[in-house]
Motif scaffolding. Sequence first.
Motif, mmCIF file in Angstrom:
data_model
loop_
_atom_site.group_PDB
_atom_site.id
_atom_site.type_symbol
_atom_site.label_atom_id
_atom_site.label_comp_id
_atom_site.label_asym_id
_atom_site.label_seq_id
_atom_site.Cartn_x
_atom_site.Cartn_y
_atom_site.Cartn_z
ATOM 1 N N GLU A 141 -5.319 10.589 6.996
ATOM 2 C CA GLU A 141 -4.077 9.802 6.987
ATOM 3 C C GLU A 141 -3.045 10.482 6.079
ATOM 4 O O GLU A 141 -3.376 11.338 5.258
ATOM 5 N N CYS A 142 -1.809 10.029 6.197
ATOM 6 C CA CYS A 142 -0.727 10.373 5.275
ATOM 7 C C CYS A 142 -0.714 11.837 4.834
ATOM 8 O O CYS A 142 -1.012 12.156 3.676
ATOM 9 N N TRP A 185 -3.113 -7.276 2.963
ATOM 10 C CA TRP A 185 -2.528 -6.411 3.993
ATOM 11 C C TRP A 185 -2.211 -7.195 5.265
ATOM 12 O O TRP A 185 -3.092 -7.816 5.834
ATOM 13 N N MET A 215 3.095 -5.416 8.308
ATOM 14 C CA MET A 215 3.625 -4.230 7.638
ATOM 15 C C MET A 215 5.118 -4.008 7.863
ATOM 16 O O MET A 215 5.620 -3.934 8.989
ATOM 17 N N GLN A 217 4.751 0.445 2.014
ATOM 18 C CA GLN A 217 4.082 -0.474 2.934
ATOM 19 C C GLN A 217 3.994 -1.825 2.241
ATOM 20 O O GLN A 217 3.378 -1.940 1.177
ATOM 21 N N TRP A 249 -9.073 1.410 -0.581
ATOM 22 C CA TRP A 249 -9.275 0.443 0.508
ATOM 23 C C TRP A 249 -10.597 -0.308 0.388
ATOM 24 O O TRP A 249 -10.771 -1.353 1.010
ATOM 25 N N ARG A 258 -0.585 8.727 13.398
ATOM 26 C CA ARG A 258 0.369 8.047 12.512
ATOM 27 C C ARG A 258 0.775 8.860 11.292
ATOM 28 O O ARG A 258 0.293 9.932 11.053
ATOM 29 N N ASP A 259 1.670 8.243 10.510
ATOM 30 C CA ASP A 259 2.093 8.703 9.185
ATOM 31 C C ASP A 259 2.880 10.020 9.237
ATOM 32 O O ASP A 259 2.533 11.005 8.571
ATOM 33 N N ASN A 303 0.845 -1.191 0.000
ATOM 34 C CA ASN A 303 0.000 0.000 0.000
ATOM 35 C C ASN A 303 0.880 1.241 0.000
ATOM 36 O O ASN A 303 1.766 1.313 -0.865
ATOM 37 N N ASP A 304 0.678 2.191 0.875
ATOM 38 C CA ASP A 304 1.258 3.534 0.732
ATOM 39 C C ASP A 304 2.738 3.613 0.329
ATOM 40 O O ASP A 304 3.568 2.896 0.875
ATOM 41 N N TYR A 320 -4.398 7.184 -3.741
ATOM 42 C CA TYR A 320 -4.452 7.352 -2.289
ATOM 43 C C TYR A 320 -3.045 7.452 -1.712
ATOM 44 O O TYR A 320 -2.072 7.051 -2.340
ATOM 45 N N PHE A 363 4.272 1.081 10.109
ATOM 46 C CA PHE A 363 3.297 1.800 9.294
ATOM 47 C C PHE A 363 3.997 2.956 8.561
ATOM 48 O O PHE A 363 5.212 3.126 8.635
ATOM 49 N N SER A 364 3.176 3.775 7.914
ATOM 50 C CA SER A 364 3.729 4.785 6.995
ATOM 51 C C SER A 364 4.560 5.859 7.681
ATOM 52 O O SER A 364 4.391 6.130 8.871
HETATM 53 C C1 FRU Z 1 -3.076 4.454 4.729
HETATM 54 C C2 FRU Z 1 -2.708 3.690 5.978
HETATM 55 C C3 FRU Z 1 -1.843 4.543 6.879
HETATM 56 C C4 FRU Z 1 -1.101 3.534 7.685
HETATM 57 C C5 FRU Z 1 -0.870 2.447 6.670
HETATM 58 C C6 FRU Z 1 -0.872 1.056 7.239
HETATM 59 O O1 FRU Z 1 -3.347 3.667 3.630
HETATM 60 O O2 FRU Z 1 -3.873 3.274 6.643
HETATM 61 O O3 FRU Z 1 -2.556 5.479 7.655
HETATM 62 O O4 FRU Z 1 0.096 4.020 8.204
HETATM 63 O O5 FRU Z 1 -1.903 2.556 5.716
HETATM 64 O O6 FRU Z 1 -0.507 0.122 6.278
#
Ligand code: FRU
Length: 565
Positions: free
Chosen positions: A312-313, A167, A170, A159, A399, A260-261, A142-143, A377, A199-200
Amino acid sequence: MKNSAFALLSALSFSMAAQAQVAPAILSEHHAMLRVENQKKYLLLPVEEKQENAHIRIVRDNQLVGTINCRLAIDKVDYYVPYETRDGELFDIAFAANSRATGSIKGFTCWNKMKYADEFTEKVSDKFRPAYHHTPGHGWMNDPNGMFYKDGRWHLCYQWNPYASYWENMTWGHSSSADLIHWTPEPTALVPDALGTIFSGSAVVDKTGSAGFGKDAIVLMYTSARERQTQSMAYSTDGGKTFTKYAGNPILTADIPDFRDPKMFWNADAHCWNLILASGQEMWIYSSANLREWKFESAFGHGYGNHGGVWECPDLMKMKVEGSDEEKWMLICNINPGGPFGGSATQYFIGSFDGHEFKCESAPGVTKWMDYGKDHYATVTFDNAPSGRHVAMAWMSNWQYANQVPTLQFRSANTIARDLGLYSYNGATYCSVKPAVEMDAARGAEIASPAARCEIVVTLKGDARITLKNRLGERVTMTYDEAEGTFDMDRRRSGNVGFSDAFPCVTSAPTHGRLRQLRLFIDHSSIEAFDADGRMAMTNLVFPSEPYSRIEIKGKAKAKIYAID
Ligand code: FRU
């Protein structure tokens, strides 16, 4: 070493069917142990996606050294993932309690199909695997994370689940590229540890060595995720080849569930490092002199923009408004769900920032989207990009269905890189999104009809309908309505759309003025549409049974098609 491994193995082994590839010790109806031999480079783990995760504790020298959640095959094998073997490791495997319904644990397919091998074929060919977009060699992605540019190379962490294409687990995978198109795999950057899965997060090139790891060290900040989320740090002193986790982790904590992120950047105006991170439905801003100790400055978001999901992010950057000398700040906020067509999307805010507080210039109720497709995203930018560029990449999925898309050995690609900027339209400032200039160099010879990978450049003089089709009648229709000022993409009959009710859809974007030239990037399972002037971007996945090989144009438009090599 091999001998002692064999001795232990036989001590543990249970009488297994003769064809078994590995010999586990069965401890109960959902618990087994397996001594992992180190005779070959990998133990290939068979995955069956419809099963539940087996929980594998990795024990070395009587110590727990890691955990993996993996849907080990019970009935049949969907694909394999490689586990790199080391001396003297034991897998302590707990299957989900209800997996017994499928038969005795002794008869599970995984024991027969697990195998040792020196080779694992990455990038197994899959008709949906993109050619010029970044994808993981195998497994789930993912990210985009920890992106930076240094010594002529673009570094992209991501990720990653190395142990299946959904998923889980991670980890930060890592690739690098000289041209943003051809990506070279790099050693795994960060693996889960006692503080959590990874995570991110982001990367900066610490040119002055302010963090104490030396000049030009690469400093990463990422979220350590367990029941709660904390922020941790890692650094590289070899130009980003390998990373060492900081011994004082975590470096930032809070008493809220979604925290996070972290995205760090050097603020040349305020002469300090700033950090922005997602906290529930707000973005929190911090400052620091040394990247290790962070002071909380302010929170942004209450009442602003879209709040249909978790924020997020984030990212925050200063850019010039096209055609003027004015500079403004843009705050990127990815949101899930709440996107304009359901699920995940990227919104942004324009305003000012003084190192302490971000002030949005639009009214609270205004929402601006960066990309009007359904598969864009977790957009963030590279640190230290050359010539002051703001180069972004996004994860090309949503997602709502990312875990169900019909690919197997890998799941998800990133978008092509995009150059971001600002433009004014009708008294407001918006983010302009253009294919990164590197995409111009990827343009090959002109070709007569669309191919699995190509760029289509459409010159428009008014309303137009553009249809991409294959021999089976699967199609994507794009419609430009000049009077309405809209561009739509309809993927309802684009091929395999049945894996999720949320997939078939029509996405629609405002064009903010006349659309004169459209650039369409096709790569096996994606279409990215850009207004060449940067005023509209739309990214959508498609899963046609065979590539679209025909283009039909109705209205005032002409197309040229280029191969992408
Ligand atoms: C966004 C997210 C982030 C998190 C990550 C986990 O897609 O939910 O907020 O850090 O993915 O994989």
